[in-house]
Scaffold this motif. Structure first.
Motif, PDB file in Angstrom:
ATOM      1  N   CYS A 145       0.837  -1.205   0.000  1.00 51.02           N
ATOM      2  CA  CYS A 145       0.000   0.000   0.000  1.00 51.02           C
ATOM      3  C   CYS A 145       0.868   1.249   0.000  1.00 51.02           C
ATOM      4  O   CYS A 145       1.766   1.389   0.827  1.00 51.02           O
ATOM      5  CB  CYS A 145      -0.896   0.029   1.227  1.00 51.02           C
ATOM      6  SG  CYS A 145      -2.023  -1.359   1.330  1.00 51.02           S
ATOM      7  N   GLY A 146       0.558   2.143  -0.924  1.00 49.49           N
ATOM      8  CA  GLY A 146       1.264   3.415  -0.983  1.00 49.49           C
ATOM      9  C   GLY A 146       0.669   4.409  -0.007  1.00 49.49           C
ATOM     10  O   GLY A 146      -0.534   4.435   0.214  1.00 49.49           O
ATOM     11  N   GLU A 147       1.557   5.227   0.563  1.00 44.52           N
ATOM     12  CA  GLU A 147       1.092   6.275   1.476  1.00 44.52           C
ATOM     13  C   GLU A 147       1.560   7.617   0.956  1.00 44.52           C
ATOM     14  O   GLU A 147       2.692   7.742   0.506  1.00 44.52           O
ATOM     15  CB  GLU A 147       1.649   6.033   2.885  1.00 44.52           C
ATOM     16  CG  GLU A 147       1.015   4.846   3.551  1.00 44.52           C
ATOM     17  CD  GLU A 147       1.416   4.736   5.024  1.00 44.52           C
ATOM     18  OE1 GLU A 147       2.513   5.180   5.404  1.00 44.52           O
ATOM     19  OE2 GLU A 147       0.603   4.219   5.785  1.00 44.52           O
TER      20      GLU A 147
ATOM     21  N   SER B 173      -2.813   0.428  -4.079  1.00 46.62           N
ATOM     22  CA  SER B 173      -2.140  -0.815  -3.694  1.00 46.62           C
ATOM     23  C   SER B 173      -1.943  -1.752  -4.876  1.00 46.62           C
ATOM     24  O   SER B 173      -2.599  -1.643  -5.906  1.00 46.62           O
ATOM     25  CB  SER B 173      -2.942  -1.531  -2.600  1.00 46.62           C
ATOM     26  OG  SER B 173      -4.212  -1.901  -3.082  1.00 46.62           O
TER      27      SER B 173
ATOM     28  N   LYS C   3       3.505  -1.138   3.970  1.00 45.28           N
ATOM     29  CA  LYS C   3       3.295   0.264   3.598  1.00 45.28           C
ATOM     30  C   LYS C   3       4.590   0.844   3.049  1.00 45.28           C
ATOM     31  O   LYS C   3       5.655   0.646   3.635  1.00 45.28           O
ATOM     32  CB  LYS C   3       2.815   1.061   4.792  1.00 45.28           C
ATOM     33  CG  LYS C   3       1.464   0.568   5.314  1.00 45.28           C
ATOM     34  CD  LYS C   3       0.841   1.545   6.265  1.00 45.28           C
ATOM     35  CE  LYS C   3      -0.462   1.037   6.830  1.00 45.28           C
ATOM     36  NZ  LYS C   3      -1.533   0.897   5.903  1.00 45.28           N
TER      37      LYS C   3
ATOM     38  N   ASP D  86       4.430   6.579  -1.694  1.00 48.30           N
ATOM     39  CA  ASP D  86       3.850   6.557  -3.035  1.00 48.30           C
ATOM     40  C   ASP D  86       4.908   6.537  -4.128  1.00 48.30           C
ATOM     41  O   ASP D  86       4.717   5.902  -5.169  1.00 48.30           O
ATOM     42  CB  ASP D  86       2.918   7.761  -3.240  1.00 48.30           C
ATOM     43  CG  ASP D  86       1.561   7.540  -2.606  1.00 48.30           C
ATOM     44  OD1 ASP D  86       1.122   6.374  -2.517  1.00 48.30           O
ATOM     45  OD2 ASP D  86       0.928   8.536  -2.218  1.00 48.30           O
ATOM     46  N   LYS D  87       6.009   7.210  -3.904  1.00 53.72           N
ATOM     47  CA  LYS D  87       7.079   7.243  -4.897  1.00 53.72           C
ATOM     48  C   LYS D  87       7.627   5.836  -5.158  1.00 53.72           C
ATOM     49  O   LYS D  87       7.877   5.446  -6.301  1.00 53.72           O
ATOM     50  CB  LYS D  87       8.191   8.181  -4.422  1.00 53.72           C
ATOM     51  CG  LYS D  87       9.108   8.642  -5.487  1.00 53.72           C
ATOM     52  CD  LYS D  87      10.002   9.760  -4.947  1.00 53.72           C
ATOM     53  CE  LYS D  87      10.675  10.456  -6.102  1.00 53.72           C
ATOM     54  NZ  LYS D  87      11.401  11.636  -5.702  1.00 53.72           N
ATOM     55  N   GLU D  88       7.810   5.065  -4.100  1.00 52.60           N
ATOM     56  CA  GLU D  88       8.299   3.689  -4.240  1.00 52.60           C
ATOM     57  C   GLU D  88       7.269   2.809  -4.946  1.00 52.60           C
ATOM     58  O   GLU D  88       7.605   1.968  -5.780  1.00 52.60           O
ATOM     59  CB  GLU D  88       8.636   3.117  -2.860  1.00 52.60           C
ATOM     60  CG  GLU D  88       9.331   1.774  -2.914  1.00 52.60           C
ATOM     61  CD  GLU D  88       9.752   1.286  -1.530  1.00 52.60           C
ATOM     62  OE1 GLU D  88       9.819   0.055  -1.368  1.00 52.60           O
ATOM     63  OE2 GLU D  88      10.004   2.109  -0.630  1.00 52.60           O
ATOM     64  N   LEU D  89       5.993   3.017  -4.628  1.00 47.86           N
ATOM     65  CA  LEU D  89       4.921   2.269  -5.284  1.00 47.86           C
ATOM     66  C   LEU D  89       4.885   2.601  -6.775  1.00 47.86           C
ATOM     67  O   LEU D  89       4.708   1.699  -7.608  1.00 47.86           O
ATOM     68  CB  LEU D  89       3.575   2.572  -4.631  1.00 47.86           C
ATOM     69  CG  LEU D  89       2.391   1.741  -5.110  1.00 47.86           C
ATOM     70  CD1 LEU D  89       2.579   0.267  -4.751  1.00 47.86           C
ATOM     71  CD2 LEU D  89       1.100   2.261  -4.508  1.00 47.86           C
TER      72      LEU D  89
END
Length: 114
Positions: free
Chosen positions: A35-37, A42, A101, A104-107
């Motif tokens: 899951c992106g934060e 996801s 978690k 968002d950048k990594e996702l």
């Protein structure tokens, strides 16, 4: 025949060999929900069954990066989904997927690798 057995037969009719393989993956704890934060977007990362212990990114209802998805689902139309998609659906429904978690950048980098 009990209600559980009837339900199990229906699932086996729909998903065939992939049902047993997917439940094995779920039983081994092989489903991660990444899951992106802060977005909450996801993607699932599901382990394969081969000796190489590959992991596949998938969206349970739309896509999987495995060979079987392209061959059996997209190309030949013989399956409704691959075992990784089914495992992700089952694990999420049962609440057994490991939630990870990430920013968002990594996702986004994970998405771009698909």
């Amino acid at each position: 025949m009990g209600r559980y057995c009837f339900f199990s037969l229906r699932l086996h009719f729909l998903f065939g060999k992939n049902l047993e393989r997917a439940t094995r993956i779920v039983d081994l704890g092989g489903v991660k929900k990444i899951c992106g934060e802060p977005s909450g977007r996801s993607i699932f990362q599901v382990m394969g069954e081969s000796r190489r212990k590959e992991e596949y990114f998938c969206f349970p209802e739309h896509f999987c990066a495995c060979y079987s998805y392209f061959y059996d689902v997209v190309n030949r139309g013989e399956q409704l989904c691959c075992k990784h998609q089914l495992a992700a659906r089952l694990a999420e429904a049962l609440g057994t997927c490991v939630e990870v978690k990430v920013p968002d950048k990594e996702l986004a980098l994970m998405f771009s690798s698909l």
